[in-house]
Design a protein around this motif. Structure first.
Motif, PDB file in Angstrom:
ATOM      1  N   GLN A  95      49.117  42.740  44.904  1.00 33.57           N
ATOM      2  CA  GLN A  95      48.466  44.025  44.673  1.00 33.57           C
ATOM      3  C   GLN A  95      48.851  45.042  45.751  1.00 33.57           C
ATOM      4  O   GLN A  95      49.021  46.226  45.467  1.00 33.57           O
ATOM      5  CB  GLN A  95      46.952  43.853  44.635  1.00 33.57           C
ATOM      6  CG  GLN A  95      46.463  43.068  43.424  1.00 33.57           C
ATOM      7  CD  GLN A  95      44.994  42.704  43.548  1.00 33.57           C
ATOM      8  OE1 GLN A  95      44.616  41.966  44.450  1.00 33.57           O
ATOM      9  NE2 GLN A  95      44.187  43.239  42.652  1.00 33.57           N
ATOM     10  N   LYS A  96      49.012  44.576  46.950  1.00 29.79           N
ATOM     11  CA  LYS A  96      49.372  45.447  48.060  1.00 29.79           C
ATOM     12  C   LYS A  96      50.679  46.167  47.810  1.00 29.79           C
ATOM     13  O   LYS A  96      50.880  47.304  48.257  1.00 29.79           O
ATOM     14  CB  LYS A  96      49.457  44.611  49.352  1.00 29.79           C
ATOM     15  CG  LYS A  96      49.860  45.397  50.589  1.00 29.79           C
ATOM     16  CD  LYS A  96      49.953  44.471  51.794  1.00 29.79           C
ATOM     17  CE  LYS A  96      50.426  45.216  53.033  1.00 29.79           C
ATOM     18  NZ  LYS A  96      50.541  44.306  54.199  1.00 29.79           N
ATOM     19  N   ASN A  97      51.571  45.553  47.071  1.00 29.78           N
ATOM     20  CA  ASN A  97      52.900  46.120  46.848  1.00 29.78           C
ATOM     21  C   ASN A  97      53.106  46.652  45.431  1.00 29.78           C
ATOM     22  O   ASN A  97      54.221  47.009  45.072  1.00 29.78           O
ATOM     23  CB  ASN A  97      53.961  45.054  47.154  1.00 29.78           C
ATOM     24  CG  ASN A  97      53.965  44.654  48.613  1.00 29.78           C
ATOM     25  OD1 ASN A  97      54.214  45.472  49.480  1.00 29.78           O
ATOM     26  ND2 ASN A  97      53.651  43.394  48.886  1.00 29.78           N
ATOM     27  N   THR A  98      52.043  46.702  44.630  1.00 28.68           N
ATOM     28  CA  THR A  98      52.146  47.229  43.271  1.00 28.68           C
ATOM     29  C   THR A  98      51.793  48.717  43.263  1.00 28.68           C
ATOM     30  O   THR A  98      50.798  49.121  43.858  1.00 28.68           O
ATOM     31  CB  THR A  98      51.208  46.467  42.316  1.00 28.68           C
ATOM     32  OG1 THR A  98      51.633  45.102  42.234  1.00 28.68           O
ATOM     33  CG2 THR A  98      51.234  47.074  40.921  1.00 28.68           C
ATOM     34  N   GLY A  99      52.601  49.502  42.570  1.00 30.23           N
ATOM     35  CA  GLY A  99      52.408  50.941  42.538  1.00 30.23           C
ATOM     36  C   GLY A  99      51.862  51.440  41.215  1.00 30.23           C
ATOM     37  O   GLY A  99      51.702  50.688  40.247  1.00 30.23           O
ATOM     38  N   VAL A 100      51.584  52.742  41.167  1.00 36.45           N
ATOM     39  CA  VAL A 100      51.112  53.418  39.955  1.00 36.45           C
ATOM     40  C   VAL A 100      51.884  54.725  39.807  1.00 36.45           C
ATOM     41  O   VAL A 100      51.950  55.524  40.751  1.00 36.45           O
ATOM     42  CB  VAL A 100      49.606  53.735  40.019  1.00 36.45           C
ATOM     43  CG1 VAL A 100      49.149  54.421  38.727  1.00 36.45           C
ATOM     44  CG2 VAL A 100      48.783  52.477  40.276  1.00 36.45           C
ATOM     45  N   ALA A 142      45.836  58.361  38.325  1.00 32.22           N
ATOM     46  CA  ALA A 142      46.624  57.407  39.108  1.00 32.22           C
ATOM     47  C   ALA A 142      45.821  56.865  40.287  1.00 32.22           C
ATOM     48  O   ALA A 142      45.900  55.671  40.620  1.00 32.22           O
ATOM     49  CB  ALA A 142      47.913  58.065  39.605  1.00 32.22           C
ATOM     50  N   ALA A 143      45.027  57.738  40.913  1.00 34.07           N
ATOM     51  CA  ALA A 143      44.217  57.313  42.050  1.00 34.07           C
ATOM     52  C   ALA A 143      43.146  56.312  41.628  1.00 34.07           C
ATOM     53  O   ALA A 143      42.939  55.278  42.283  1.00 34.07           O
ATOM     54  CB  ALA A 143      43.578  58.530  42.712  1.00 34.07           C
ATOM     55  N   GLN A 144      42.452  56.606  40.524  1.00 32.79           N
ATOM     56  CA  GLN A 144      41.403  55.694  40.065  1.00 32.79           C
ATOM     57  C   GLN A 144      41.974  54.337  39.637  1.00 32.79           C
ATOM     58  O   GLN A 144      41.350  53.294  39.880  1.00 32.79           O
ATOM     59  CB  GLN A 144      40.625  56.325  38.906  1.00 32.79           C
ATOM     60  CG  GLN A 144      39.632  57.399  39.323  1.00 32.79           C
ATOM     61  CD  GLN A 144      38.387  56.825  39.979  1.00 32.79           C
ATOM     62  OE1 GLN A 144      38.257  55.617  40.168  1.00 32.79           O
ATOM     63  NE2 GLN A 144      37.460  57.699  40.338  1.00 32.79           N
ATOM     64  N   ILE A 145      43.138  54.338  39.018  1.00 34.42           N
ATOM     65  CA  ILE A 145      43.772  53.068  38.644  1.00 34.42           C
ATOM     66  C   ILE A 145      44.017  52.230  39.895  1.00 34.42           C
ATOM     67  O   ILE A 145      43.717  51.031  39.939  1.00 34.42           O
ATOM     68  CB  ILE A 145      45.088  53.318  37.887  1.00 34.42           C
ATOM     69  CG1 ILE A 145      44.809  53.915  36.509  1.00 34.42           C
ATOM     70  CG2 ILE A 145      45.893  52.018  37.744  1.00 34.42           C
ATOM     71  CD1 ILE A 145      46.041  54.483  35.818  1.00 34.42           C
ATOM     72  N   ALA A 146      44.555  52.869  40.932  1.00 32.60           N
ATOM     73  CA  ALA A 146      44.829  52.155  42.176  1.00 32.60           C
ATOM     74  C   ALA A 146      43.535  51.646  42.825  1.00 32.60           C
ATOM     75  O   ALA A 146      43.470  50.498  43.296  1.00 32.60           O
ATOM     76  CB  ALA A 146      45.580  53.064  43.138  1.00 32.60           C
ATOM     77  N   GLN A 148      40.555  51.057  41.368  1.00 30.17           N
ATOM     78  CA  GLN A 148      39.896  50.033  40.553  1.00 30.17           C
ATOM     79  C   GLN A 148      40.613  48.682  40.629  1.00 30.17           C
ATOM     80  O   GLN A 148      39.971  47.628  40.577  1.00 30.17           O
ATOM     81  CB  GLN A 148      39.846  50.495  39.094  1.00 30.17           C
ATOM     82  CG  GLN A 148      39.027  51.754  38.852  1.00 30.17           C
ATOM     83  CD  GLN A 148      37.543  51.480  38.728  1.00 30.17           C
ATOM     84  OE1 GLN A 148      37.132  50.426  38.278  1.00 30.17           O
ATOM     85  NE2 GLN A 148      36.728  52.439  39.139  1.00 30.17           N
ATOM     86  N   LEU A 149      41.947  48.703  40.752  1.00 27.48           N
ATOM     87  CA  LEU A 149      42.718  47.460  40.759  1.00 27.48           C
ATOM     88  C   LEU A 149      43.236  47.091  42.150  1.00 27.48           C
ATOM     89  O   LEU A 149      43.949  46.100  42.301  1.00 27.48           O
ATOM     90  CB  LEU A 149      43.897  47.572  39.784  1.00 27.48           C
ATOM     91  CG  LEU A 149      43.504  47.706  38.304  1.00 27.48           C
ATOM     92  CD1 LEU A 149      44.737  47.977  37.449  1.00 27.48           C
ATOM     93  CD2 LEU A 149      42.792  46.450  37.819  1.00 27.48           C
ATOM     94  N   ASN A 150      42.891  47.911  43.154  1.00 27.54           N
ATOM     95  CA  ASN A 150      43.283  47.642  44.538  1.00 27.54           C
ATOM     96  C   ASN A 150      44.805  47.563  44.685  1.00 27.54           C
ATOM     97  O   ASN A 150      45.347  46.664  45.315  1.00 27.54           O
ATOM     98  CB  ASN A 150      42.640  46.344  45.047  1.00 27.54           C
ATOM     99  CG  ASN A 150      42.716  46.224  46.562  1.00 27.54           C
ATOM    100  OD1 ASN A 150      42.673  47.232  47.278  1.00 27.54           O
ATOM    101  ND2 ASN A 150      42.832  44.994  47.055  1.00 27.54           N
ATOM    102  N   LEU A 151      45.479  48.551  44.111  1.00 25.80           N
ATOM    103  CA  LEU A 151      46.938  48.597  44.142  1.00 25.80           C
ATOM    104  C   LEU A 151      47.382  49.571  45.228  1.00 25.80           C
ATOM    105  O   LEU A 151      47.117  50.760  45.156  1.00 25.80           O
ATOM    106  CB  LEU A 151      47.484  49.039  42.773  1.00 25.80           C
ATOM    107  CG  LEU A 151      46.966  48.243  41.576  1.00 25.80           C
ATOM    108  CD1 LEU A 151      47.559  48.790  40.279  1.00 25.80           C
ATOM    109  CD2 LEU A 151      47.277  46.755  41.730  1.00 25.80           C
ATOM    110  N   LYS A 152      48.104  49.064  46.225  1.00 28.96           N
ATOM    111  CA  LYS A 152      48.365  49.848  47.422  1.00 28.96           C
ATOM    112  C   LYS A 152      49.825  50.239  47.594  1.00 28.96           C
ATOM    113  O   LYS A 152      50.250  50.620  48.685  1.00 28.96           O
ATOM    114  CB  LYS A 152      47.853  49.083  48.649  1.00 28.96           C
ATOM    115  CG  LYS A 152      46.344  48.856  48.586  1.00 28.96           C
ATOM    116  CD  LYS A 152      45.808  48.199  49.829  1.00 28.96           C
ATOM    117  CE  LYS A 152      44.285  48.055  49.743  1.00 28.96           C
ATOM    118  NZ  LYS A 152      43.720  47.405  50.953  1.00 28.96           N
ATOM    119  N   GLY A 153      50.601  50.167  46.512  1.00 32.30           N
ATOM    120  CA  GLY A 153      51.974  50.646  46.565  1.00 32.30           C
ATOM    121  C   GLY A 153      52.038  52.142  46.333  1.00 32.30           C
ATOM    122  O   GLY A 153      51.043  52.860  46.469  1.00 32.30           O
ATOM    123  N   LEU A 154      53.225  52.646  45.960  1.00 35.51           N
ATOM    124  CA  LEU A 154      53.369  54.082  45.728  1.00 35.51           C
ATOM    125  C   LEU A 154      52.423  54.550  44.634  1.00 35.51           C
ATOM    126  O   LEU A 154      52.064  53.799  43.731  1.00 35.51           O
ATOM    127  CB  LEU A 154      54.814  54.424  45.375  1.00 35.51           C
ATOM    128  CG  LEU A 154      55.329  54.229  43.941  1.00 35.51           C
ATOM    129  CD1 LEU A 154      56.718  54.827  43.804  1.00 35.51           C
ATOM    130  CD2 LEU A 154      55.351  52.763  43.527  1.00 35.51           C
TER     131      LEU A 154
END
Length: 408
Positions: A95-100, A142-146, A148-154
């Motif tokens: 998740q740390k490296n997944t982007g939106v 895009a911000a809410q997706i990140a 809600q899913l704890n996605l910390k990439g770009l």
């Protein structure tokens, strides 16, 4: 680096899950319905592609809903479903490296034009609250997706009108292919069915003149324009290495993307610009035009767009264009602006996966200027190895995606 599709989510006028969406498409089921329940006396036009039966409370708390515009709710639900579809319960490092990367045309417009500010034209003070800015900003989805899913990439928002979703998917494809990311959730979202937006589109003269459920007739001689729609689509893209490492199912592979600008006119399309975008996508994919088995059209049902798109297809494919089935998803959904291209790409993915092309509904009368095979009224079985999805937006923003069938 090869890029594959491992998950999808949809919120649409014809279904809020993949199975319902696909079954509705191949059945030729229209999601265009009456607006009377929402705006009983304010409008002269009464039909749109509306989302119904969406259980937002299953995804968000009441506190979260107060902070999210409708377009943001759509995007986040579609993304959560895509993540779940991709077996997204992965470790925190993933998740740390997944982007939106997500697209929208006008963001949180319903916050301005619906209950929050009911009488914008009056001199009276209208009720507002602290959530106004977070609700209307384009990058809220895009911000809410990140979050809600704890996605910390770009985390990037694309705003290129009706091609926004396709450009978001194309940019995600390029980021992964270039090894800048291993996984990105991408797509588009829109909630533009508001009184002033409907009136604004009508002033442009491109909303359908027919007040009927069958108002949208792409490529038909008697077409008069489109109806507005709402919805969202989210797609999980991964490198093939990542998908293999995590034992993901694979829907298909993206192999090419073309994006350019007509540099011609803010609202009128140009054949040469659209043709160049298609050719750029084919060049990027490294395939010849004769490899394409299906085209999912932009197909807005306006007099000008359908003719120009037909001419652009013929410019690229020559006489072979007459051998390629072309269908228009908007005939059943309406035009969801920045979300349309993503919703249509989901349809394209499912067509390639299932070797089945959804019809262009409401097509009855041949237009001599639009003389390709538009798959009228009935779904068609066909082996599809390669397909393209066309998306052309105001400002001359063109985006074309090429996908390939996945074979183990």
């Amino acid at each position: 680096m090869r890029v594959v599709i491992t998950g999808m989510g949809i919120v649409s006028p014809i279904g809020n899950d993949l199975e319902t969406y696909w079954n509705s498409l191949v059945s030729g089921c229209s999601g265009i319905t009456m607006l009377h329940d929402r705006y009983p006396d304010q409008l002269k036009y009464h039909f749109a592609g509306q989302v119904f039966d969406l259980n937002t409370e299953a995804f968000f708390s009441k506190k979260q809903l107060r902070r999210m515009d409708r377009f943001c709710q759509f995007a986040t639900i579609a993304a959560k479903n895509a993540w779940h579809d991709s077996t997204g319960d992965l470790n925190k490092n993933f998740q740390k490296n997944t982007g939106v990367i997500f697209g929208t045309g006008i963001g949180g417009i319903s916050t301005w034009d619906n209950p929050l500010i009911p009488d914008f034209d009056s001199n009276n003070d209208a009720p507002m609250n602290a959530f106004t800015i977070p609700r209307i900003m384009n990058n809220a989805a895009a911000a809410q997706i990140a979050i809600q899913l704890n996605l910390k990439g770009l985390n990037i928002t694309i705003n290129t009108a009706c091609s926004a979703g396709a450009n978001a998917i194309g940019m995600a494809f390029r980021e992964i292919r270039s090894k800048n990311a291993h996984c990105i959730i991408c797509g588009g979202t829109e909630a533009p069915i508001t009184p002033k937006i409907l009136k604004s589109w009508n002033i442009l003269g491109i909303l359908s003149k027919e007040n009927t459920k069958t108002a949208v007739k792409p490529f038909d001689k008697n077409r008069t324009g489109f109806v507005l729609a709402e919805g969202a689509a989210a797609i999980v893209l991964e490198s093939l290495d990542s998908a293999g490492l995590h034992n993901k199912k694979i829907y298909g592979e993206i192999i090419g993307f073309g994006s350019n600008c007509d540099a011609h006119h803010l609202t009128s399309p140009a054949k040469d610009g659209q043709a160049k975008a298609i050719q750029l996508a084919l060049n990027d994919a490294g395939i010849t035009p004769e490899k394409i088995d299906y085209i999912n059209a932009h197909g807005t049902a306006t007099r000008l767009n359908d003719r120009v798109e037909t001419d652009a297809i013929k410019k690229v494919f020559g006489n072979y264009a007459y051998n390629i089935p072309v269908s228009a998803t908007k005939s059943m959904l309406g035009h969801a602006m920045g979300a349309s291209s993503a919703m249509e790409f989901v349809a394209t993915i499912l067509s390639v996966k299932n070797d089945l092309i959804h019809p262009t509904v409401n097509y009855q009368t041949l237009d001599p200027e639009c003389d390709l095979d538009y798959v009228p009224e009935k779904a068609r079985a066909k082996t599809i190895t390669h397909a393209i999805s066309n998306s052309f937006g105001f400002g001359g923003s063109n985006a074309v995606l090429v996908m390939k069938k996945w074979k183990n």
